[in-house]
Structures are given as C-alpha cells and as structure tokens.
Design an enzyme around this catalytic site. Structure first.
Site, PDB file in Angstrom:
ATOM      1  N   ASP A 136       0.850  -1.188   0.000  1.00  0.00           N
ATOM      2  CA  ASP A 136       0.000   0.000   0.000  1.00  0.00           C
ATOM      3  C   ASP A 136       0.889   1.243   0.000  1.00  0.00           C
ATOM      4  O   ASP A 136       2.099   1.159   0.187  1.00  0.00           O
ATOM      5  CB  ASP A 136      -0.995  -0.026   1.163  1.00  0.00           C
ATOM      6  CG  ASP A 136      -0.322  -0.058   2.518  1.00  0.00           C
ATOM      7  OD1 ASP A 136       0.881   0.201   2.588  1.00  0.00           O
ATOM      8  OD2 ASP A 136      -1.014  -0.340   3.509  1.00  0.00           O
ATOM      9  N   GLY A 158      -0.504   6.001   2.590  1.00  0.00           N
ATOM     10  CA  GLY A 158      -1.451   7.087   2.816  1.00  0.00           C
ATOM     11  C   GLY A 158      -2.323   6.875   4.031  1.00  0.00           C
ATOM     12  O   GLY A 158      -2.494   7.779   4.855  1.00  0.00           O
ATOM     13  N   ASP A 170      -7.857  -7.352   1.982  1.00  0.00           N
ATOM     14  CA  ASP A 170      -6.771  -7.498   2.959  1.00  0.00           C
ATOM     15  C   ASP A 170      -7.233  -6.933   4.295  1.00  0.00           C
ATOM     16  O   ASP A 170      -8.105  -6.063   4.336  1.00  0.00           O
ATOM     17  CB  ASP A 170      -5.518  -6.737   2.512  1.00  0.00           C
ATOM     18  CG  ASP A 170      -5.623  -5.251   2.870  1.00  0.00           C
ATOM     19  OD1 ASP A 170      -5.001  -4.848   3.877  1.00  0.00           O
ATOM     20  OD2 ASP A 170      -6.332  -4.507   2.173  1.00  0.00           O
ATOM     21  N   CYS A 180     -12.105 -27.871  11.126  1.00  0.00           N
ATOM     22  CA  CYS A 180     -10.925 -27.295  10.471  1.00  0.00           C
ATOM     23  C   CYS A 180      -9.795 -28.315  10.462  1.00  0.00           C
ATOM     24  O   CYS A 180      -9.590 -29.043  11.444  1.00  0.00           O
ATOM     25  CB  CYS A 180     -10.485 -26.037  11.216  1.00  0.00           C
ATOM     26  SG  CYS A 180      -9.025 -25.233  10.513  1.00  0.00           S
ATOM     27  N   CYS A 204      -6.538 -27.413   9.788  1.00  0.00           N
ATOM     28  CA  CYS A 204      -5.261 -26.697   9.809  1.00  0.00           C
ATOM     29  C   CYS A 204      -4.314 -27.336  10.829  1.00  0.00           C
ATOM     30  O   CYS A 204      -4.721 -28.161  11.659  1.00  0.00           O
ATOM     31  CB  CYS A 204      -5.463 -25.219  10.122  1.00  0.00           C
ATOM     32  SG  CYS A 204      -5.706 -24.814  11.879  1.00  0.00           S
ATOM     33  N   CYS A 212      -5.525 -27.025  14.531  1.00  0.00           N
ATOM     34  CA  CYS A 212      -6.685 -27.843  14.906  1.00  0.00           C
ATOM     35  C   CYS A 212      -6.386 -29.335  14.861  1.00  0.00           C
ATOM     36  O   CYS A 212      -6.996 -30.119  15.589  1.00  0.00           O
ATOM     37  CB  CYS A 212      -7.866 -27.503  14.000  1.00  0.00           C
ATOM     38  SG  CYS A 212      -8.473 -25.809  14.268  1.00  0.00           S
ATOM     39  N   HIS A 268      -4.228 -20.475  12.634  1.00  0.00           N
ATOM     40  CA  HIS A 268      -5.613 -20.901  12.429  1.00  0.00           C
ATOM     41  C   HIS A 268      -6.445 -19.798  11.774  1.00  0.00           C
ATOM     42  O   HIS A 268      -7.203 -20.074  10.820  1.00  0.00           O
ATOM     43  CB  HIS A 268      -6.268 -21.317  13.749  1.00  0.00           C
ATOM     44  CG  HIS A 268      -7.752 -21.479  13.609  1.00  0.00           C
ATOM     45  ND1 HIS A 268      -8.333 -22.612  13.065  1.00  0.00           N
ATOM     46  CD2 HIS A 268      -8.777 -20.616  13.853  1.00  0.00           C
ATOM     47  CE1 HIS A 268      -9.648 -22.447  13.012  1.00  0.00           C
ATOM     48  NE2 HIS A 268      -9.941 -21.253  13.485  1.00  0.00           N
TER      49      HIS A 268
END
Length: 379
Positions: free
Chosen positions: A95, A98, A269, A307, A309, A312, A338
């Site tokens: 970015d 700003g 984002d 989940c 992941c 988990c 996670h």
C-alpha cells in the site's frame, strides 16, 4: 497497453453476480476472490513464509510507510527487493502509506504537494508525496503498488470529502507520471468519496479515465455501519472496468469477505485475523471463540472440529488457553495460523460456490452456522 498484472474472468455466478477470476502477476497466478494476509513490516506477524505457503496464501501485503521508516527502502533495494529481502517468491502488494499517514491525524499536515508528518517511532519530521510514495514502492519491487491517496475520516462533511477526492485524483495522476517500473509493477488507483454515492461515482469516473491496471476501493471499513459500506460498494462497482481487478482495502471479517465477493470484489486485505489472534480470539465454523476464556480450561477438543489446519489437527483449546494465558509466543503463532487458514479456506469455498452458481446459498448457510446475521461480523 500490456500491463504486468492482468485480470482474467473465469465465471460469473448466476445466483449472485460474483466474479471468479485469475490475476496474472510477475510472481505467479492468483485465484480470485482472494484474501491477502498483511505483512506490515515485511513479515506476517509470527508466521514464516513456509507456513504461509503451506496454508496457500497466494499473495501478501506489506506497508510502504513502515518500511520507509525502517529499515528504509534503499536497504531493501540493495537486498534485491522485497521478495528477496523477506524470502517470499509469491506476489506482493504494497500500500502507499497514505492510510497510515492520515490515521496519525495529530502528527501530520496536508498540502497539495504531499503530507508532512512526524515519525511515530522517534518524532522525526518526514514528508511523503505521490512521487516519494511511488519511488519507495519502485524500490521495494512489489508486484502491485498503490497510488498515494487521502483517506478522509468517518464521518466527514460532503464539501471536505469532495475536495479530498479531487486531490486524490490529482495525486493519482502524479503517481502515474512518477512510476518508473510500469513494465513489471502494476500501479492501482484508489477510489475515494466517503459515504456519498455521487462522490464515489465522481472518483471512479475520474480515475478510470486514466486507465490504471487495477482499482481499489478505499475509505471504507473506517467506522461506518456495515450496511453503509455495502451501499457504497454497490454505488461504486458499476463504474469500475469489468476487465480489471477490484480491491476492497482493509476488510477481513468473514461476513464482509462474502458480502464483498457477492458485490464483485476480487481482492481483500486486513490485519484483523492476526491482530485478534494475539489476544486469543479465533474464527471458527461455529463463530468466534475467545480461547483464553476460563470455560476452555478443561476443553481438550480441537479449536474448530471442522478445520484441518495445523493448529486444529494437533492442539486442544485447553492447551491454547494455557499458552495464551502464560504469554507464550507459540500460542499466538497457533491462533494466528488458524485465523489466517480459516479466511484463506473461506475464500476457497467462496470460489467453489461461485463456480457452482450458489454463492447466496453458501452465504446463508455460513451465516446460520456462524451464529450471525448479515452485517454482524462478530468481531
């Protein structure tokens, strides 16, 4: 003109109008809609690049303002650019700085030339202009760079917002003129206009006339009600080119990712998943779980039973609670992993629902299970 970043439309959801697409960049192809983890200081907090790849983060975001202050863009240029410096070979978006400059409202002064401000680190007086923000991002070497804009606060009166967006348009033109690497870095413009439909339209029309390779919608998710944010999105989208990517800045709650996708957004984002993870707040298929709470002291089940992941699959809520309460860094790493995985996987499911022409059904099912209504993020 051939742009270094190109949008390819794959399919439009018949039920919702959402877009399934691909973003072709110098460092790889991105499936959209996509959530981009935020790596403000050239790192996604507590995560290694290998872990981000493991969870299939397709692109990450870094911050021009913070990297300008430290270590300095010249250091990163000498290192071979941001990709080399941080050992991340997938796409990067930076970015313009700003938003950070304008959020430090008691420390900055705006002029037509740019913004004079004091460093939040040591109080040094500094100056950022469209040209300087572009020069810094050229040095960083990110795939997508953002035009320097003014982000008005919420609420703000219409006359101020109009002056602000017109300055943002002039600054966008200066960024285009200053851009030294149009062959391998795509410069996106940022649509402003506050909470005024006609100003959103004005900003979009002025910026699209300059033919940028992509467009962001800025100045939303700054304190306004969710429904108002969606109304401003709906007021803006018809004026953005269908053959270019659309990026909603600073949005990352599960409901807003789904609702934004329904309204045609391709990129999102937000620091939300990493920020809340640091105090033990997690996103699960059943809604928000604050794992530091006492009720999880003897809960030996996974954080989210649905989940798969790393967190988990391997650790219990009781263990996570212990780590967070003991201020152990590993606990923050596990909750961060996670939360990021949850949002990246959510966007994978959104893309699948678009492919199957059922995104509205998916939204309703997700919200019901998540224990929320539209416009209530739970965070």
């Amino acid at each position: 003109m051939t742009y270094p970043v190109r949008y390819e439309l794959i399919k439009t959801c018949k039920q919702s109008g959402a877009r399934l697409g691909r973003l072709h960049t110098p460092h790889g192809v991105i499936d959209t809609p996509v959530f981009m983890p935020v790596g403000t200081q050239a790192t996604v907090k507590t995560m290694s690049p290998e872990e981000l790849i493991e969870m299939d983060a397709q692109i990450i975001l870094s911050n021009t303002y913070h990297l300008f202050l430290r270590p300095g863009h010249e250091i990163i240029r000498e290192a071979g650019g941001l990709h080399t410096f941080m050992n991340w070979q997938r796409p990067i978006l930076t970015d313009s700085g700003g938003f950070q400059v304008f959020s430090l409202s008691d420390l900055r002064k705006i002029s037509e030339e740019g913004v004079t401000f004091r460093s939040h680190l040591n109080g040094d007086k500094l100056f950022l202009s469209p040209e300087k923000a572009t020069e810094i991002q050229n040095a960083l070497g990110s795939d997508i760079i953002m035009a320097f804009d003014e982000c008005p606060p919420y609420p703000a009166d219409e006359s101020y917002v109009k002056q602000s967006l017109e300055r943002t348009t002039r600054w966008a033109e200066r960024c285009l003129q200053a851009h030294a690497r149009p062959h391998d870095q795509a410069l996106f413009a940022i649509v402003q206009g506050g909470m005024y439909e006609k100003l959103r339209k004005q900003s979009a029309l002025e910026l699209t006339s300059m033919d940028f390779p992509g467009y962001a919608i800025g100045g939303l998710s700054v304190g306004e009600p969710k429904q108002l944010m969606y109304e401003m999105l709906e007021a803006t989208m018809p004026y953005l080119p269908a053959d270019k990517p659309r990026y909603l800045m600073g949005v990352g709650s599960p409901d807003a990712l789904i609702e934004g996708s329904i309204r045609g957004v391709d990129m999102f984002d937000c620091v939300l998943p990493t920020r809340i993870a640091r105090n033990g707040t997690t996103m699960t298929s059943q809604g928000r779980v604050v794992v530091r709470n006492a009720k999880y002291i003897r809960d030996f089940g996974p954080l989210d039973p649905e989940c798969d992941c790393y967190t988990c699959r391997n650790y219990s809520r009781a263990y996570l609670r212990h780590l967070i309460k003991a201020d152990e860094t590993f606990g923050i790493r596990l909750t961060t992993y996670h939360n990021l995985y949850f949002l990246i996987n959510l966007m994978r499911r959104v893309r699948q629902a678009i492919m199957e022409d059922r995104l509205l059904d998916f939204r309703d099912e997700f919200f019901e299970k998540y224990g929320m209504h539209a416009n209530e993020s739970g965070f």
